[in-house]
Design a protein around this motif. Structure first.
Motif, short mmCIF file in Angstrom:
data_model
loop_
_atom_site.label_atom_id
_atom_site.label_comp_id
_atom_site.label_asym_id
_atom_site.label_seq_id
_atom_site.Cartn_x
_atom_site.Cartn_y
_atom_site.Cartn_z
N MET A 17 6.84 -27.03 41.52
CA MET A 17 7.01 -27.90 39.80
C MET A 17 6.10 -27.02 39.02
N TYR A 18 6.70 -27.54 38.13
CA TYR A 18 6.44 -26.20 37.13
C TYR A 18 5.55 -27.41 35.77
N THR A 19 3.98 -26.46 35.08
CA THR A 19 3.34 -27.69 34.69
C THR A 19 3.91 -27.37 33.06
N TYR A 20 3.58 -28.81 32.59
CA TYR A 20 4.21 -29.01 31.02
C TYR A 20 3.76 -27.18 30.38
N GLU A 21 2.84 -26.20 30.18
CA GLU A 21 2.77 -25.08 29.97
C GLU A 21 3.68 -24.17 30.65
N GLU A 22 3.84 -24.01 31.95
CA GLU A 22 4.65 -23.04 31.86
C GLU A 22 6.08 -23.29 31.77
N LEU A 23 6.73 -24.59 31.58
CA LEU A 23 7.75 -25.12 31.49
C LEU A 23 7.96 -24.62 29.48
N THR A 24 7.20 -24.49 28.74
CA THR A 24 6.78 -24.75 27.37
C THR A 24 7.19 -22.41 27.60
N ALA A 25 6.53 -21.78 28.72
CA ALA A 25 6.42 -20.31 28.23
C ALA A 25 8.22 -20.15 28.69
N VAL A 38 18.66 -32.00 25.06
CA VAL A 38 19.12 -31.59 26.18
C VAL A 38 19.27 -30.07 25.87
N VAL A 39 19.85 -29.44 24.82
CA VAL A 39 19.56 -27.77 24.84
C VAL A 39 18.57 -27.49 23.86
N LYS A 40 17.66 -26.50 23.87
CA LYS A 40 16.32 -26.19 22.98
C LYS A 40 16.60 -25.32 22.50
N CYS A 41 18.19 -24.77 22.02
CA CYS A 41 18.34 -23.77 20.59
C CYS A 41 19.31 -24.34 19.93
N ILE A 46 18.29 -27.36 32.96
CA ILE A 46 17.55 -27.17 33.98
C ILE A 46 15.85 -27.24 33.67
N TYR A 47 15.77 -27.23 31.74
CA TYR A 47 14.20 -27.72 31.42
C TYR A 47 14.98 -28.77 31.47
N LEU A 48 15.32 -29.70 31.23
CA LEU A 48 14.88 -31.16 30.96
C LEU A 48 15.10 -31.58 31.98
N VAL A 97 13.21 -24.56 20.84
CA VAL A 97 12.23 -26.41 20.50
C VAL A 97 12.58 -26.80 21.69
N MET A 98 11.26 -26.95 22.16
CA MET A 98 10.93 -27.57 23.36
C MET A 98 10.24 -28.86 23.04
N GLY A 99 10.29 -30.27 24.03
CA GLY A 99 9.86 -31.38 24.05
C GLY A 99 8.22 -31.70 23.81
N ARG A 100 8.28 -32.88 22.99
CA ARG A 100 6.75 -32.91 22.10
C ARG A 100 6.66 -34.76 22.73
N GLY A 101 5.01 -34.98 22.77
CA GLY A 101 5.32 -35.98 22.57
C GLY A 101 4.13 -35.67 24.05
N ASN A 102 3.63 -37.49 23.85
CA ASN A 102 3.09 -38.45 24.67
C ASN A 102 4.08 -37.95 26.04
#
Length: 189
Positions: free
Chosen positions: A1-9, A82-85, A103-105, A27-32
């Motif tokens: 399991m990745y942290t949010y920071e690892e996933l963003t990287a 769904v797609v980050k680019c 996988i990122y989602l 474009v990584m997701g953002r918010g609460n």
């Protein structure tokens, strides 16, 4: 399991599909992260590609208006794609691009553990809810699966193209708010 920071990287240096060669910024997701409501669109647009932030362009203004009308804001939700680019020419992301990025989602969803997932538009709904989902007939309806309420609404860009969709989308956002209030009061699973 990745942290949010690892996933963003991981997302920031992703080369899993050809979109990495034409993007300006992933474009990584953002918010609460603990808000309980996850909004998923199909892919970043031109403004998002430039800024590296979801929904910064005209569609973002429509989304903000819809959220505010239902008594919510971006601080209450998490927003991703769904797609980050950004697909060139604002085309729909191809199935192989979605597959490379899903996988990122999945990791975002595991980290967030949302109680409600809202698909913004047909592409996201057909990927997340079911392949034959019909946004024009089924928007605003809820389905319960794996401890999560799923729904879909028109994508804000569809409202920009057809302003007549705004009123029914407002109603759908009020349904989302109602479902969230029901969950908070213990009335929904």
């Amino acid at each position: 399991m990745y942290t949010y920071e690892e996933l963003t990287a991981f997302v920031s240096r992703c080369t899993r599909c050809p979109l990495c060669r034409t993007r300006q910024n992933p474009v990584m997701g953002r918010g609460n992260l603990k808000g309980g409501i996850l909004f998923i669109a199909e892919a970043p647009g031109n403004s998002e590609d430039r800024d590296g932030i979801p929904f910064t362009g005209p569609s973002g203004k429509v989304l903000d208006e819809l959220l505010a009308d239902a008594g919510m804001s971006r601080q209450d939700i998490y927003l991703t794609n769904v797609v980050k680019c950004h697909p060139p020419g604002n085309r729909d992301p191809r199935p192989e691009e979605q597959e490379a990025c899903i996988i990122y989602l999945k990791h975002e969803t595991i980290l967030l553990r949302p109680k409600i997932i809202v698909c913004l538009g047909r592409v996201a709904a057909q990927r997340i809810i079911r392949p034959d989902f019909r946004i024009t007939r089924e928007h605003g309806s809820f389905l319960y699966r794996k401890n999560t309420w799923l729904t879909a609404v028109y994508h804000p860009s569809a409202i920009l193209r057809d302003p007549l969709k705004m009123e029914e989308t407002r109603e759908d956002f009020w349904k989302i708010r109602g479902k969230w209030d029901e969950i908070l009061s213990g009335g929904a699973s």
